[in-house]
Every structure is written in structure tokens, then in C-alpha cells.
Design a protein around this motif. Structure first.
Motif, PDB file in Angstrom:
ATOM      1  N   ILE A  17       0.833  -1.203   0.000  1.00 54.82           N
ATOM      2  CA  ILE A  17       0.000   0.000   0.000  1.00 54.82           C
ATOM      3  C   ILE A  17       0.869   1.255   0.000  1.00 54.82           C
ATOM      4  O   ILE A  17       0.481   2.295  -0.542  1.00 54.82           O
ATOM      5  N   ASN A  18       2.078   1.150   0.548  1.00 53.67           N
ATOM      6  CA  ASN A  18       2.928   2.338   0.624  1.00 53.67           C
ATOM      7  C   ASN A  18       3.352   2.832  -0.741  1.00 53.67           C
ATOM      8  O   ASN A  18       3.496   4.039  -0.946  1.00 53.67           O
ATOM      9  N   ALA A  19       3.530   1.897  -1.685  1.00 49.38           N
ATOM     10  CA  ALA A  19       3.902   2.324  -3.037  1.00 49.38           C
ATOM     11  C   ALA A  19       2.779   3.135  -3.666  1.00 49.38           C
ATOM     12  O   ALA A  19       3.018   4.180  -4.282  1.00 49.38           O
ATOM     13  N   PHE A  20       1.528   2.683  -3.460  1.00 49.55           N
ATOM     14  CA  PHE A  20       0.400   3.421  -4.022  1.00 49.55           C
ATOM     15  C   PHE A  20       0.255   4.794  -3.376  1.00 49.55           C
ATOM     16  O   PHE A  20       0.022   5.801  -4.056  1.00 49.55           O
ATOM     17  N   ILE A  21       0.426   4.840  -2.046  1.00 47.82           N
ATOM     18  CA  ILE A  21       0.275   6.143  -1.389  1.00 47.82           C
ATOM     19  C   ILE A  21       1.428   7.052  -1.774  1.00 47.82           C
ATOM     20  O   ILE A  21       1.256   8.268  -1.884  1.00 47.82           O
ATOM     21  N   LEU A  22       2.612   6.468  -2.020  1.00 47.72           N
ATOM     22  CA  LEU A  22       3.744   7.284  -2.467  1.00 47.72           C
ATOM     23  C   LEU A  22       3.440   7.920  -3.819  1.00 47.72           C
ATOM     24  O   LEU A  22       3.655   9.120  -4.019  1.00 47.72           O
ATOM     25  N   VAL A  23       2.900   7.115  -4.743  1.00 44.92           N
ATOM     26  CA  VAL A  23       2.550   7.659  -6.063  1.00 44.92           C
ATOM     27  C   VAL A  23       1.478   8.737  -5.922  1.00 44.92           C
ATOM     28  O   VAL A  23       1.565   9.801  -6.552  1.00 44.92           O
ATOM     29  N   GLY A  51       0.889  10.642  -3.317  1.00 42.61           N
ATOM     30  CA  GLY A  51       1.475  11.834  -2.717  1.00 42.61           C
ATOM     31  C   GLY A  51       2.308  12.618  -3.702  1.00 42.61           C
ATOM     32  O   GLY A  51       2.264  13.855  -3.727  1.00 42.61           O
ATOM     33  N   LEU A  52       3.066  11.910  -4.543  1.00 38.26           N
ATOM     34  CA  LEU A  52       3.868  12.615  -5.542  1.00 38.26           C
ATOM     35  C   LEU A  52       2.976  13.309  -6.561  1.00 38.26           C
ATOM     36  O   LEU A  52       3.258  14.435  -6.988  1.00 38.26           O
ATOM     37  N   LEU A  79      -6.795   8.173  -6.002  1.00 38.85           N
ATOM     38  CA  LEU A  79      -5.911   6.999  -6.045  1.00 38.85           C
ATOM     39  C   LEU A  79      -5.620   6.497  -4.634  1.00 38.85           C
ATOM     40  O   LEU A  79      -5.688   5.288  -4.364  1.00 38.85           O
ATOM     41  N   ALA A 121      -6.700   2.827  -3.031  1.00 36.88           N
ATOM     42  CA  ALA A 121      -5.712   1.937  -2.422  1.00 36.88           C
ATOM     43  C   ALA A 121      -6.123   1.566  -1.003  1.00 36.88           C
ATOM     44  O   ALA A 121      -6.057   0.390  -0.610  1.00 36.88           O
ATOM     45  N   PHE A 165      -6.128   1.911 -11.103  1.00 36.90           N
ATOM     46  CA  PHE A 165      -7.384   1.451 -10.511  1.00 36.90           C
ATOM     47  C   PHE A 165      -7.656  -0.001 -10.888  1.00 36.90           C
ATOM     48  O   PHE A 165      -8.145  -0.782 -10.063  1.00 36.90           O
ATOM     49  N   LEU A 216      -5.738  -2.211  -8.761  1.00 44.24           N
ATOM     50  CA  LEU A 216      -6.341  -2.307  -7.438  1.00 44.24           C
ATOM     51  C   LEU A 216      -7.700  -2.976  -7.485  1.00 44.24           C
ATOM     52  O   LEU A 216      -8.443  -2.932  -6.500  1.00 44.24           O
ATOM     53  N   ILE A 256       7.080  13.424   1.576  1.00 51.43           N
ATOM     54  CA  ILE A 256       6.280  12.268   1.167  1.00 51.43           C
ATOM     55  C   ILE A 256       7.151  11.012   1.094  1.00 51.43           C
ATOM     56  O   ILE A 256       6.768   9.940   1.569  1.00 51.43           O
ATOM     57  N   GLU A 276       2.764  -2.673   6.334  1.00 49.66           N
ATOM     58  CA  GLU A 276       2.181  -3.268   5.129  1.00 49.66           C
ATOM     59  C   GLU A 276       1.063  -4.228   5.518  1.00 49.66           C
ATOM     60  O   GLU A 276       1.204  -5.021   6.460  1.00 49.66           O
TER      61      GLU A 276
END
Lengths: 101, 179
Positions: free
Chosen positions: A5-11, A13-14, A45, A49, B44, B47, B105, B117
């Protein structure tokens, strides 16, 4: 899928940061408005996620409502920008300084 | 394989968003924006929110960006002739702020202090979404079910919001008669 999930939140946030850069950097009202849409998209997004990794449907529903409201907001905002252009003959924010005089 | 797809979609999203921000031509910006939205719809799909991916492409990359392009071409705004590089103060301030935000970030979501995770729940065990609450499913049926049960009031309010937005657009864009 092994992407966490961190990769999705990183994207997300960027994307939000890039949208904020556009809002600060550009002078054209239309492009500022597009950058605002980009920020909304980043939040969408992140919500999808969260919804997927939390196992509930609520995030997806929120994104549905956000997309609906964003479509209405785009229509209103663009109508306002067209009215502004009719009144002032420009959409550049550095020339719309009638309040500062 | 799916991880590779994620990296591809993320790269396309971020790069086209950056191109949108820095390109001096407004029409090019709108085109890059469409690419960014389509790549987000791809994420999406990764996901497993298929309905939302379709809605994203239809509403955002379709309707909203067509509206934007229509207004850009209607107003026919002159190109910002290197106005980005002319205003040194705004350029420096926005780049420094952007860099700070990116550092924040990245320090929050990668490295060794990120969120814990979670394991990915299987969605195929309960395809129709029966059970307590609204569990995550891929079907559009669960969308309709939750829209008309748990989110009934927001759904109706959104309908009124769309109506008021339509009326507002008509009122704002109407030409005033000069007496």
C-alpha cells in the motif's frame, strides 16, 4: 501483486505534490484548474488503495462521489472562467490585479 | 508481471503530470493530463476497482478533459512566452516547496518508517458481497447495493448537486442584456 500500500500512497502523494507545483507555478487560470483536478485525482488513487487494502467498499464509494462532484465543479469553474474572460479579456492571474489597486 | 505493470503505470502517471505542469502550451497540457488520467485508471484496474477505472476514463479523461480542451480552444489564450522562466521568485519558491514536499512524502512512505504493510485480501471468495457490512468486491452490483442502502442520502444529495450545478452554469454563462 506484491506491491504494497505504501507504493500506491507514495505515487498518490507525488501526484498531489506535482499538482500543487502546477498551482503555484503557472499563471494560466485554466492550467491552475487542471492542476487542481490532478490533486483530486491523487486523492482518489489514495482512497482506492485504502479501500482495496482495507477490504471494504467505502473508499470506492467515496471516489465515486468525488468524481461526480468534481465533474459538476469543473462545469461551474469553467463557466466562471469564461465569464471572467468576457469581463477582463485575459485569464492570466498576474494580470487580474483589479483588487490590489 | 503485475508489479511491472504497476511501475509502468506509475511512471506514466507521474511523468505526464510533470509534463502537464511544465509545458507552455495549454493544449499540450490538456493532452498530457488525459494520458495521466488513463494511466491512473490503469492503476485502478491493478487495485481491482474495475467500475471506477471505467468511470475514470469516461468522466475524467472523456467528459472533463473535453470540456477543458473546448474552453482552452474557445478562449484561444496566447502562449505563455517563457513566463515560467521570467518570474524568478515564483520559480525558485515553487521548486523549493515542491522539493520539500517530495522529501516529506518519500520519508513518510518509503524507507524504514513507513506505514505497516497489510496483506492483500482475496476478492474472489465472496464475489457478490454478501455478509456483514460492505466487503470489497469487484462487481458493479455491490456498488449499486451500497449506493442504495448505506449511502442513500449522499446519493440523493449528489443528484441535487448535479441539478444545481447545471442551473448555475446556465445562469453564469448567460449573456446579460444591456439596457
Amino acid at each position: 501483486m506484491t506491491v504494497g500500500i505504501n507504493a500506491f500512497i507514495l505515487v498518490a502523494g507525488l501526484l498531489f505534490a506535482i499538482g500543487l507545483l502546477g498551482v503555484i507555478l503557472r499563471k494560466n487560470t485554466l492550467i491552475i484548474y487542471m492542476s487542481l483536478e490532478l490533486m483530486l485525482n491523487a486523492v482518489n488513487l489514495a482512497l482506492v488503495a485504502f479501500s482495496r487494502y482495507n477490504g471494504t467498499m467505502d473508499g470506492n464509494l467515496f471516489v465515486f462521489f468525488i468524481i461526480t462532484v468534481a465533474a459538476a465543479e469543473v462545469a461551474i469553474g469553467l463557466a466562471i472562467i469564461v465569464a471572467l474572460f468576457r469581463l477582463r479579456q485575459t485569464v492570466m492571474v498576474d494580470q487580474l490585479t483589479s483588487l490590489s489597486r | 508481471m503485475i508489479d511491472l505493470l504497476f511501475y509502468i503505470f506509475a511512471a506514466i502517471t507521474l511523468i505526464s503530470a510533470l509534463l502537464m505542469v511544465v509545458s507552455p502550451n495549454a493544449v499540450n497540457s490538456a493532452m498530457c493530463m488525459i494520458v495521466s488520467f488513463v494511466a491512473t485508471a490503469g492503476m485502478f484496474v491493478l487495485l481491482e476497482a474495475y467500475f471506477l477505472a471505467v468511470i475514470q476514463i469516461l468522466v475524467y479523461a472523456g467528459a472533463v478533459m473535453v470540456l477543458f480542451l473546448f474552453i482552452i480552444m474557445l478562449l484561444d489564450v496566447d502562449k505563455e512566452t517563457n513566463q515560467i522562466l521570467k518570474d524568478k521568485l515564483t520559480l525558485g519558491a515553487s521548486i523549493i516547496g515542491f522539493a520539500l514536499l517530495v522529501v516529506m512524502i518519500c520519508s513518510a512512505f518509503c524507507g524504514n518508517q513507513h506505514l505497516p504493510e497489510t496483506t492483500l485480501l482475496p476478492v474472489l471468495e465472496n464475489p457478490t458481497g454478501e455478509g456483514i457490512g460492505i466487503p470489497f468486491t469487484t462487481s458493479a452490483k455491490s456498488f449499486g447495493y451500497s449506493l442504495f442502502t448505506k449511502y442513500m442520502l449522499p446519493f440523493q444529495v449528489t443528484g441535487f448537486l448535479l441539478l444545481s450545478a447545471m442551473i448555475g452554469v446556465i445562469v453564469v454563462s448567460k449573456k446579460h442584456k444591456e439596457n
